[in-house]
Design an enzyme around this catalytic site. Structure first.
Site, mmCIF file in Angstrom:
data_model
loop_
_atom_site.group_PDB
_atom_site.id
_atom_site.type_symbol
_atom_site.label_atom_id
_atom_site.label_comp_id
_atom_site.label_asym_id
_atom_site.label_seq_id
_atom_site.Cartn_x
_atom_site.Cartn_y
_atom_site.Cartn_z
ATOM 1 N N ASN A 18 0.811 -1.229 0.000
ATOM 2 C CA ASN A 18 0.000 0.000 0.000
ATOM 3 C C ASN A 18 0.848 1.285 0.000
ATOM 4 O O ASN A 18 0.389 2.322 -0.458
ATOM 5 C CB ASN A 18 -1.046 -0.013 1.119
ATOM 6 C CG ASN A 18 -0.441 -0.081 2.495
ATOM 7 O OD1 ASN A 18 0.738 -0.398 2.648
ATOM 8 N ND2 ASN A 18 -1.234 0.217 3.501
ATOM 9 N N GLU B 12 4.025 -3.618 12.544
ATOM 10 C CA GLU B 12 3.019 -2.577 12.314
ATOM 11 C C GLU B 12 1.896 -3.267 11.547
ATOM 12 O O GLU B 12 2.051 -3.567 10.359
ATOM 13 C CB GLU B 12 3.658 -1.413 11.542
ATOM 14 C CG GLU B 12 2.882 -0.133 11.676
ATOM 15 C CD GLU B 12 1.912 0.040 10.543
ATOM 16 O OE1 GLU B 12 0.737 -0.345 10.725
ATOM 17 O OE2 GLU B 12 2.331 0.530 9.488
ATOM 18 N N CYS C 261 -3.409 1.422 6.708
ATOM 19 C CA CYS C 261 -3.738 0.782 7.991
ATOM 20 C C CYS C 261 -4.309 1.776 8.981
ATOM 21 O O CYS C 261 -4.916 1.384 9.971
ATOM 22 C CB CYS C 261 -2.520 0.059 8.549
ATOM 23 S SG CYS C 261 -1.056 1.064 8.455
ATOM 24 N N GLU D 279 7.739 3.339 14.554
ATOM 25 C CA GLU D 279 8.570 3.667 13.385
ATOM 26 C C GLU D 279 8.598 5.172 13.182
ATOM 27 O O GLU D 279 7.649 5.872 13.528
ATOM 28 C CB GLU D 279 8.024 2.958 12.158
ATOM 29 C CG GLU D 279 8.135 1.451 12.286
ATOM 30 C CD GLU D 279 7.956 0.744 10.952
ATOM 31 O OE1 GLU D 279 8.966 0.428 10.319
ATOM 32 O OE2 GLU D 279 6.814 0.542 10.558
#
Ligand code: ADP
Length: 540
Positions: free
Chosen positions: A212, A312, A346, A521
């Protein structure tokens, strides 16, 4: 530099008929290529497609069908097998990549292991300079990199350009943070000893990234890993390997030394390569972005070697609109936070909770905005929203919409697919009168569907929003300052947008709680995933 001509010499052929059949029936990507063998006599449609793409780039050498091992671009797998990459806007094949396996992955791991001692001993300033060079090269080539993203991922060109800049920002940020990897001097409790804690790189890390954000999910991990002195073996999503190769080409030009970054491309051997990365004693850390189920598997597989794992994973973001919200701002943010990348991020909203007193007006305002969307190929300048990544994604969205309608949801817009649609499109959809027995209440849709639930009290909506195993992002709109603090503190998520729908930034820690992940992150905290503390006690 990649040589422009080499693509055609290694590409393997699939007749146009079979390629279009694959697209039509939505076979799992590359399923027809498992037994492909090289046949130079057949017209190579994949090579032709790539040549066509190259012709549209300012720098055609950025595009290639290759992995990258020990500083070399590798255009064929040892098994001779390949997998296809498709343009999701029309289902046609655009490239054919070497379907690498255990042998190539082991080579990449060994190259990274060999490179680690010298790379980890470079100074922070030396690593910073290389990351900064890479950042500059990305910006110099941003238009080409954006086109590559759009070809393989489908997102509109303007969004792809935004991703390239966002992706580059991680190299900029970590080129700066590399120099600030401070340890600690600990005040000693006795007079005979001095104590310090220094930070050291983990070693070789395995990186697995999704489709994505084909560019930014790689830079977010690579930037932090390289800044602290780790070496890397990365596996990009099989849907979007072209962006990874383009980045690696620029990395090579930026001066990343031999063996420091490896890239293994695969489709059929994904599970086996994932297992190897997790189980290898030569790998010290795993960083993964993707689905929760795969994340759990990687965590289990990493247990035996006690690896540091950064995950993640999926989300189920709530977007709460309180009765005192600025409705204009809330609707604008809803558009962004729900429909960006056609709902395939997400942190995209999965559940809208709107106060019952404004539910209908919010729904109508959102419907009006969605009506103005222009859905189409991302390469078309008028397109605001592109296709979904593949047929399975379209089917999941369809399932969620039909399930909601079957359970009594009201369709405000969308919901009906065009019979003539080529590619993997689903019309942006807004549903109202949502209830908790619908799939959207608990499952991540990952598509362009906004489902509106209503609520009456703050207590009630917090309970609803937190009633999920996921906890990545959450958003809410209110003008009441006390409520803003209360709700921000009580939402069980890793990231909260208060009166905004845009939260991603290289300077802020990105990550989730519960089953949405472990670790952060970007930001200063992003370095933690790739380092460990060493405590040194020195007697005097
Ligand atoms: P999505 O459903 O969004 O594609 P996935 O979690 O399946 O999310 O994919 C994210 C990344 O994980 C991709 O690079 C994919 O190839 C990889 N992947 C999928 N399954 C596995 C697995 N069993 N082991 C390792 N990597 C995997």
């Amino acid at each position: 530099m990649l040589r422009p001509g080499f693509l055609t010499t290694t590409a393997v052929t699939l007749s146009r008929g079979r390629a279009s059949q694959a697209a039509l029936y939505g076979f799992p990507r590359a399923s027809l290529l498992a037994s492909s063998t090289q046949n130079p006599r057949l017209l190579s449609s994949a090579a032709n497609s790539l040549t066509k793409l190259q012709a549209q780039l300012d720098d055609p050498t950025l595009i290639a069908s290759a992995g990258f091992i020990d500083n070399e671009f590798i255009t064929a797998s040892t098994s001779g097998k390949h997998f296809a990459v498709y343009d999701p806007a029309n289902g046609t094949e655009i490239a054919r990549f070497p379907d690498m396996g255990i042998e190539e992955t082991e080579k990449a791991i060994q190259a990274a292991k060999q490179a680690f001692p010298s790379w980890s001993k470079t100074t922070a300033k030396e690593r910073s300079t290389i990351l900064r060079n890479w950042y500059n090269l990305i910006l110099e080539n941003e238009q080409d990199l954006a086109k590559i993203i759009t070809w393989e991922n489908g997102k509109p060109l303007a969004d792809a350009l935004g991703e390239v800049r966002y992706g580059a920002s991680f190299f900029e940020w970590f080129s700066e943070e590399a120099k600030r990897l401070y340890g600690e001097v600990i005040p000693s409790p006795n007079r005979q000893q001095r104590m310090v804690a220094i930070r050291q790189p983990l070693g070789v890390v395995g990186i697995i990234t999704p489709w994505n954000f084909p560019n930014a999910m790689i830079t977010r991990k690579l930037g932090a890993a390289l800044a602290v002195g780790c070496t890397v073996v990365a596996k990009p999503a099989s849907e979007t390997p072209l962006s990874a190769v383009a980045l690696y080409e620029l990395g090579k030009r930026a001066g990343v030394p031999k063996g420091v970054i490896g890239l293994v491309t695969t489709h059929h051997n994904t599970k086996a390569i994932g297992k190897l990365l997790c189980e290898s004693q030569d790998i010290s850390g795993i960083s993964f972005t993707g689905s929760t189920n795969v994340g759990k598997l990687l965590l289990k597989q990493s247990a035996d070697t006690v690896k540091k794992v950064s995950l993640e994973l999926g989300g189920n973001a709530a977007f709460i609109v309180f009765e005192d919200a600025d409705l204009d701002k809330a609707v604008d943010a809803a558009v962004l936070a729900k429909f960006r990348s056609s709902g395939q991020t997400c942190i995209c909203v999965n559940r809208f909770y709107v106060h019952s007193s404004i539910k209908d007006v919010f729904g109508e305002r959102l419907r009006e905005k969605v009506e103005k969307f222009r859905v189409g190929s991302g390469m078309d300048a008028n397109t605001t929203h592109g296709p979904l990544i593949n047929k399975a994604s379209v089917e999941k969205v369809r399932l969620h919409v039909h399930d909601a309608l079957d359970h009594g949801a009201k369709l405000l817009i969308g919901g009906k697919e065009s019979e003539n649609a080529h590619g993997y499109f689903y019309p942006p959809t807004v549903l109202s009168d949502m209830t908790n027995n619908m799939r959207i209440a608990t499952e991540e849709t990952f598509g362009p569907v906004a489902g509106i639930f209503s609520f009456d009290t703050e207590e009630e909506v917090l309970e609803l929003a937190n009633n999920t195993r996921f906890g990545l992002a959450g958003y809410f709109f209110s003008k009441d300052v006390s409520r803003c603090w209360r709700v921000a503190e009580n939402l069980q998520v890793g990231m909260v947008g208060v009166n905004t729908g845009a939260i991603s930034s290289e300077v802020a820690p990105f990550g989730g709680v519960k089953e949405s992940g472990i670790g952060r992150e970007g930001a200063r905290q992003g370095l933690d995933e790739y380092t460990q503390y060493k405590y040194i006690n020195m007697a005097i």
